[in-house]
Design a protein around this motif. Sequence first.
Motif, PDB file in Angstrom:
ATOM      1  N   LEU A  35       8.856   5.492  -4.056  1.00  0.00           N
ATOM      2  CA  LEU A  35       7.431   5.144  -4.131  1.00  0.00           C
ATOM      3  C   LEU A  35       7.113   3.851  -3.382  1.00  0.00           C
ATOM      4  O   LEU A  35       6.023   3.692  -2.838  1.00  0.00           O
ATOM      5  CB  LEU A  35       6.989   5.015  -5.598  1.00  0.00           C
ATOM      6  CG  LEU A  35       7.103   6.298  -6.434  1.00  0.00           C
ATOM      7  CD1 LEU A  35       6.615   6.044  -7.856  1.00  0.00           C
ATOM      8  CD2 LEU A  35       6.305   7.440  -5.811  1.00  0.00           C
ATOM      9  N   LYS A  36       8.081   2.945  -3.370  1.00  0.00           N
ATOM     10  CA  LYS A  36       7.880   1.634  -2.763  1.00  0.00           C
ATOM     11  C   LYS A  36       7.256   1.674  -1.357  1.00  0.00           C
ATOM     12  O   LYS A  36       6.337   0.906  -1.074  1.00  0.00           O
ATOM     13  CB  LYS A  36       9.244   0.926  -2.720  1.00  0.00           C
ATOM     14  CG  LYS A  36       9.201  -0.519  -2.329  1.00  0.00           C
ATOM     15  CD  LYS A  36      10.643  -1.017  -2.160  1.00  0.00           C
ATOM     16  CE  LYS A  36      10.655  -2.365  -1.513  1.00  0.00           C
ATOM     17  NZ  LYS A  36      10.908  -3.442  -2.450  1.00  0.00           N
ATOM     18  N   PRO A  37       7.749   2.591  -0.469  1.00  0.00           N
ATOM     19  CA  PRO A  37       7.216   2.575   0.903  1.00  0.00           C
ATOM     20  C   PRO A  37       5.708   2.789   0.987  1.00  0.00           C
ATOM     21  O   PRO A  37       5.067   2.328   1.936  1.00  0.00           O
ATOM     22  CB  PRO A  37       7.953   3.733   1.584  1.00  0.00           C
ATOM     23  CG  PRO A  37       9.167   3.984   0.757  1.00  0.00           C
ATOM     24  CD  PRO A  37       8.805   3.604  -0.646  1.00  0.00           C
ATOM     25  N   PHE A  38       5.116   3.472   0.002  1.00  0.00           N
ATOM     26  CA  PHE A  38       3.667   3.717   0.038  1.00  0.00           C
ATOM     27  C   PHE A  38       2.865   2.419  -0.102  1.00  0.00           C
ATOM     28  O   PHE A  38       1.713   2.343   0.309  1.00  0.00           O
ATOM     29  CB  PHE A  38       3.250   4.656  -1.105  1.00  0.00           C
ATOM     30  CG  PHE A  38       3.688   6.081  -0.897  1.00  0.00           C
ATOM     31  CD1 PHE A  38       2.997   6.907  -0.024  1.00  0.00           C
ATOM     32  CD2 PHE A  38       4.788   6.589  -1.572  1.00  0.00           C
ATOM     33  CE1 PHE A  38       3.383   8.226   0.170  1.00  0.00           C
ATOM     34  CE2 PHE A  38       5.191   7.908  -1.386  1.00  0.00           C
ATOM     35  CZ  PHE A  38       4.486   8.727  -0.512  1.00  0.00           C
ATOM     36  N   PHE A  39       3.487   1.417  -0.713  1.00  0.00           N
ATOM     37  CA  PHE A  39       2.730   0.226  -1.098  1.00  0.00           C
ATOM     38  C   PHE A  39       2.977  -0.983  -0.205  1.00  0.00           C
ATOM     39  O   PHE A  39       2.432  -2.049  -0.456  1.00  0.00           O
ATOM     40  CB  PHE A  39       3.053  -0.137  -2.559  1.00  0.00           C
ATOM     41  CG  PHE A  39       2.592   0.922  -3.521  1.00  0.00           C
ATOM     42  CD1 PHE A  39       1.289   0.937  -3.987  1.00  0.00           C
ATOM     43  CD2 PHE A  39       3.448   1.941  -3.925  1.00  0.00           C
ATOM     44  CE1 PHE A  39       0.844   1.936  -4.849  1.00  0.00           C
ATOM     45  CE2 PHE A  39       3.015   2.946  -4.784  1.00  0.00           C
ATOM     46  CZ  PHE A  39       1.715   2.937  -5.246  1.00  0.00           C
ATOM     47  N   THR A  40       3.781  -0.805   0.855  1.00  0.00           N
ATOM     48  CA  THR A  40       4.171  -1.990   1.642  1.00  0.00           C
ATOM     49  C   THR A  40       2.981  -2.686   2.301  1.00  0.00           C
ATOM     50  O   THR A  40       2.999  -3.911   2.446  1.00  0.00           O
ATOM     51  CB  THR A  40       5.232  -1.645   2.728  1.00  0.00           C
ATOM     52  OG1 THR A  40       4.856  -0.412   3.312  1.00  0.00           O
ATOM     53  CG2 THR A  40       6.623  -1.542   2.155  1.00  0.00           C
ATOM     54  N   ASP A  41       1.952  -1.924   2.693  1.00  0.00           N
ATOM     55  CA  ASP A  41       0.810  -2.564   3.378  1.00  0.00           C
ATOM     56  C   ASP A  41      -0.385  -2.800   2.448  1.00  0.00           C
ATOM     57  O   ASP A  41      -1.482  -3.098   2.915  1.00  0.00           O
ATOM     58  CB  ASP A  41       0.350  -1.690   4.556  1.00  0.00           C
ATOM     59  CG  ASP A  41       1.422  -1.619   5.632  1.00  0.00           C
ATOM     60  OD1 ASP A  41       2.174  -2.605   5.774  1.00  0.00           O
ATOM     61  OD2 ASP A  41       1.516  -0.586   6.309  1.00  0.00           O
ATOM     62  N   SER A  42      -0.184  -2.670   1.158  1.00  0.00           N
ATOM     63  CA  SER A  42      -1.310  -2.787   0.226  1.00  0.00           C
ATOM     64  C   SER A  42      -1.336  -4.155  -0.452  1.00  0.00           C
ATOM     65  O   SER A  42      -0.294  -4.770  -0.660  1.00  0.00           O
ATOM     66  CB  SER A  42      -1.202  -1.714  -0.858  1.00  0.00           C
ATOM     67  OG  SER A  42      -1.277  -0.447  -0.270  1.00  0.00           O
ATOM     68  N   SER A  43      -2.542  -4.587  -0.790  1.00  0.00           N
ATOM     69  CA  SER A  43      -2.689  -5.801  -1.588  1.00  0.00           C
ATOM     70  C   SER A  43      -2.439  -5.433  -3.038  1.00  0.00           C
ATOM     71  O   SER A  43      -3.254  -4.748  -3.667  1.00  0.00           O
ATOM     72  CB  SER A  43      -4.102  -6.364  -1.440  1.00  0.00           C
ATOM     73  OG  SER A  43      -4.422  -7.125  -2.594  1.00  0.00           O
TER      74      SER A  43
END
Length: 127
Positions: A35-43
């Motif tokens: 799941l981590k990769p989905f959130f790399t560019d999110s605040s």
Amino acid sequence: MQDKQQTLFERVGGEHAISDLIDKFYDRVIADPELKPFFTDSSMDKLRRMQREFFSVALDGPITYTGRPLSHVHHGRGITRHHFALYVGHLIDTLQSRGINDQDVQDIIGRINTYAGEITGDFGSVG
Ligand code: HEM
């Protein structure tokens, strides 16, 4: 006996409890290698803030959700039913680790599952 007059929002402990719950939940989500990769560019600050609102509303709390429609936010990110199931699994673990009773956990997950189609873009039968 459970007080049927109370909303789920009240039963899980209200605003502060939900805020803490969302923090613990996202710690688990972003520790998950799938799941981590989905959130790399999110605040993550904004995400946690919006999630607190969203969950509060989903549990009948006296809150207004000010974020964007879920289908817009999640569309095109490649989120599948598999990812959705992992995400819900972390939510179940988080709720259980906080001592929320099984009936309330089931009710909360039942409500969250109704958003599966909006999140994944897959409106087929749950499988
Ligand atoms: C029922 C399950 C879910 C709910 C209720 C939910 C809810 C939300 C909300 C309220 C936001 C913030 C919207 C805004 O900024 O206006 C958000 C953002 C986001 N969600 Fe979810 N989500 C769910 C499942 C998932 C899953 C399974 C993934 C990925 C595997 C995911 C990935 C993301 C990402 C990457 C963002 C940040 C988008 C950005 O950077 O602007 N979500 N979600």
